[in-house]
Design a protein around this motif. Structure first.
Motif, mmCIF file in Angstrom:
data_model
loop_
_atom_site.group_PDB
_atom_site.id
_atom_site.type_symbol
_atom_site.label_atom_id
_atom_site.label_comp_id
_atom_site.label_asym_id
_atom_site.label_seq_id
_atom_site.Cartn_x
_atom_site.Cartn_y
_atom_site.Cartn_z
ATOM 1 N N LYS A 185 0.829 -1.210 0.000
ATOM 2 C CA LYS A 185 0.000 0.000 0.000
ATOM 3 C C LYS A 185 0.860 1.256 0.000
ATOM 4 N N ARG A 186 1.909 1.260 0.828
ATOM 5 C CA ARG A 186 2.771 2.446 0.899
ATOM 6 C C ARG A 186 3.534 2.652 -0.405
ATOM 7 N N ILE A 187 4.052 1.593 -0.990
ATOM 8 C CA ILE A 187 4.761 1.706 -2.267
ATOM 9 C C ILE A 187 3.819 2.233 -3.347
ATOM 10 N N GLN A 188 2.586 1.748 -3.345
ATOM 11 C CA GLN A 188 1.586 2.236 -4.297
ATOM 12 C C GLN A 188 1.327 3.725 -4.100
ATOM 13 N N GLU A 189 1.211 4.162 -2.851
ATOM 14 C CA GLU A 189 0.991 5.580 -2.565
ATOM 15 C C GLU A 189 2.144 6.447 -3.060
ATOM 16 N N LEU A 190 3.351 5.907 -2.992
ATOM 17 C CA LEU A 190 4.536 6.658 -3.411
ATOM 18 C C LEU A 190 4.659 6.726 -4.936
ATOM 19 N N GLY A 191 3.918 5.901 -5.647
ATOM 20 C CA GLY A 191 4.019 5.891 -7.103
ATOM 21 C C GLY A 191 5.247 5.176 -7.621
ATOM 22 N N VAL A 192 5.828 4.292 -6.800
ATOM 23 C CA VAL A 192 7.004 3.504 -7.189
ATOM 24 C C VAL A 192 6.503 2.143 -7.669
ATOM 25 N N ARG A 193 7.138 1.594 -8.699
ATOM 26 C CA ARG A 193 6.748 0.284 -9.214
ATOM 27 C C ARG A 193 7.396 -0.815 -8.373
ATOM 28 N N PRO A 194 6.617 -1.675 -7.718
ATOM 29 C CA PRO A 194 7.228 -2.769 -6.966
ATOM 30 C C PRO A 194 7.628 -3.916 -7.887
ATOM 31 N N GLU A 195 8.819 -4.430 -7.679
ATOM 32 C CA GLU A 195 9.218 -5.685 -8.307
ATOM 33 C C GLU A 195 8.979 -6.772 -7.274
ATOM 34 N N LEU A 196 8.109 -7.711 -7.587
ATOM 35 C CA LEU A 196 7.652 -8.718 -6.642
ATOM 36 C C LEU A 196 8.625 -9.888 -6.655
ATOM 37 N N GLU A 197 9.387 -10.008 -5.566
ATOM 38 C CA GLU A 197 10.405 -11.054 -5.467
ATOM 39 C C GLU A 197 9.727 -12.338 -5.004
ATOM 40 N N ILE A 198 9.777 -13.360 -5.841
ATOM 41 C CA ILE A 198 9.061 -14.608 -5.603
ATOM 42 C C ILE A 198 10.071 -15.736 -5.424
ATOM 43 N N PHE A 199 10.090 -16.314 -4.221
ATOM 44 C CA PHE A 199 11.042 -17.370 -3.901
ATOM 45 C C PHE A 199 10.394 -18.751 -3.855
ATOM 46 N N ASP A 200 9.065 -18.811 -3.970
ATOM 47 C CA ASP A 200 8.381 -20.097 -3.992
ATOM 48 C C ASP A 200 6.953 -19.877 -4.476
ATOM 49 N N THR A 201 6.259 -20.970 -4.788
ATOM 50 C CA THR A 201 4.954 -20.852 -5.428
ATOM 51 C C THR A 201 3.907 -20.206 -4.522
ATOM 52 N N GLY A 202 3.965 -20.459 -3.216
ATOM 53 C CA GLY A 202 3.011 -19.828 -2.311
ATOM 54 C C GLY A 202 3.149 -18.318 -2.300
ATOM 55 N N GLN A 203 4.368 -17.826 -2.474
ATOM 56 C CA GLN A 203 4.577 -16.385 -2.525
ATOM 57 C C GLN A 203 3.948 -15.793 -3.781
ATOM 58 N N LEU A 204 4.019 -16.522 -4.884
ATOM 59 C CA LEU A 204 3.364 -16.072 -6.108
ATOM 60 C C LEU A 204 1.850 -16.043 -5.920
ATOM 61 N N TRP A 205 1.324 -17.033 -5.263
ATOM 62 C CA TRP A 205 -0.109 -17.080 -4.948
ATOM 63 C C TRP A 205 -0.505 -15.843 -4.157
ATOM 64 N N PHE A 206 0.292 -15.487 -3.135
ATOM 65 C CA PHE A 206 -0.065 -14.323 -2.325
ATOM 66 C C PHE A 206 0.112 -13.016 -3.095
ATOM 67 N N ALA A 207 1.123 -12.924 -3.946
ATOM 68 C CA ALA A 207 1.286 -11.714 -4.765
ATOM 69 C C ALA A 207 0.055 -11.487 -5.642
ATOM 70 N N LYS A 208 -0.483 -12.559 -6.182
ATOM 71 C CA LYS A 208 -1.712 -12.438 -6.971
ATOM 72 C C LYS A 208 -2.879 -11.971 -6.093
ATOM 73 N N GLN A 209 -2.874 -12.372 -4.824
ATOM 74 C CA GLN A 209 -3.905 -11.893 -3.905
ATOM 75 C C GLN A 209 -3.765 -10.387 -3.667
ATOM 76 N N LEU A 210 -2.536 -9.900 -3.510
ATOM 77 C CA LEU A 210 -2.318 -8.457 -3.379
ATOM 78 C C LEU A 210 -2.878 -7.715 -4.586
ATOM 79 N N HIS A 211 -2.668 -8.278 -5.768
ATOM 80 C CA HIS A 211 -3.184 -7.667 -6.982
ATOM 81 C C HIS A 211 -4.713 -7.668 -6.971
ATOM 82 N N ALA A 212 -5.298 -8.772 -6.551
ATOM 83 C CA ALA A 212 -6.760 -8.869 -6.500
ATOM 84 C C ALA A 212 -7.349 -7.871 -5.513
ATOM 85 N N GLU A 213 -6.606 -7.551 -4.470
ATOM 86 C CA GLU A 213 -7.077 -6.597 -3.462
ATOM 87 C C GLU A 213 -6.827 -5.148 -3.863
ATOM 88 N N GLY A 214 -6.251 -4.933 -5.051
ATOM 89 C CA GLY A 214 -6.022 -3.577 -5.523
ATOM 90 C C GLY A 214 -4.784 -2.911 -4.972
#
Length: 295
Positions: free
Chosen positions: A153-182
């Motif tokens: 949320k804070r990175i989004q407010e700052l207008g910075v593009r986050p690079e989502l560091e994914i170290f395993d499949t569950g982390q990718l699943w949660f990153a997609k959840q962040l996207h779904a939550e806006g």
């Protein structure tokens, strides 16, 4: 296959590599010079950690980040700057007394990992998308769902593009959840990090499955550690992705030959072109990653 490849160079990282190669940059001057070297060799993006100039230990000091960024910009070098925001997640526990933290622990909240991002507003900052047993022993990287929501949320407010560091499949699943939550704006940008014990192994089948999990329209890159770094350049390109090389992940150009960041980028450029692809310029990378044009 990706026809226009964005090459990122991870310059120094936070690992215990300073004593293992004379080419690992430590001071802000050295890190900035290595960024320029990588950009001149063909990297469109440089991924920046900082280190204590005296000890070489990893640091979160915003003043060091500011000096690196200022020195890069002073040269007039055209390169996309990607600052890590992963520092502050290290927990080392006593296996006999798990509530006791051991030396090496540097654990702060998700928001307290962002002061340098708030100050410098880089093109990109990283967001490590989950917790992980980090190597053998009792070392953990901690990034909980609550921490990630607050950080995203804070990175989004700052207008910075986050690079989502994914170290395993569950982390990718949660990153997609962040996207779904806006909490993540399009285009989402993923870095698929392979071969870090004990996350996703550097296995082509695992990478392919992770690529298949990515959300529509995502931009992605991947890297693997050590001797798998250069084979992974080809692997990522063939699966449609971008690539990362650099001394954060690998110290060698070939067996027994210590590399510089520039040499690793040059090797990645050669592999890219031998596969029939083109190396993206910084401006092309900005357009693909949804970044503002160069000021």
């Amino acid at each position: 296959m990706n026809e226009e490849v964005i090459i990122t160079c991870a310059l120094t990282g936070a690992g215990d590599t300073v004593g293992r190669s004379p080419h690992v940059p430590v001071t802000p001057r050295q890190i900035a010079a290595s960024a320029v070297e990588a950009a001149e060799a063909g990297a469109a993006v440089v991924h920046v950690h900082v280190r204590d100039p005296e000890s070489g230990a990893p640091s979160r000091d915003p003043r060091l980040y500011a000096e690196v960024v200022e020195r890069i910009k002073e040269t007039g070098t055209d390169v996309v700057i990607n600052l890590t925001a992963g520092m502050g997640g290290d927990l080392v526990i006593d296996p006999e007394r798990p509530l006791r933290q051991l030396p090496g622990t540097d654990l702060v909240s998700g928001l307290d990992r962002l002061p340098h991002v708030e100050q410098l507003l880089p093109d990109i900052c990283t967001l490590d998308c989950g917790s992980l047993n980090f190597g053998d022993g009792s070392n953990l990287y901690v990034s909980t769902p609550d921490m990630l929501r607050a950080g995203a949320k804070r990175i989004q407010e700052l207008g910075v593009r986050p690079e989502l560091e994914i170290f395993d499949t569950g982390q990718l699943w949660f990153a997609k959840q962040l996207h779904a939550e806006g909490l993540l704006d399009d285009p989402t940008v993923f870095q698929l990090c392979m071969g870090i014990p004990w996350g996703a192994p550097a296995d082509a089948g695992v990478l392919a499955s992770m690529v298949n999990m990515l959300p529509a329209g995502a931009q992605w890159a991947s890297f693997a550690l050590g001797r798998m770094q250069m084979p992974w350049v080809a692997q990522a390109i063939l699966l449609g992705g971008n690539v990362r090389v650099g001394l954060e992940d690998n110290l060698y150009l070939s067996k027994g030959v210590k590399a510089t960041n520039g040499q690793l980028v040059e090797r990645a450029v050669s592999i890219t072109e031998l596969l029939g692809a083109r190396v993206a310029t910084p401006d092309q990378a900005r357009a693909r990653l949804g970044l503002a044009p160069r000021a």
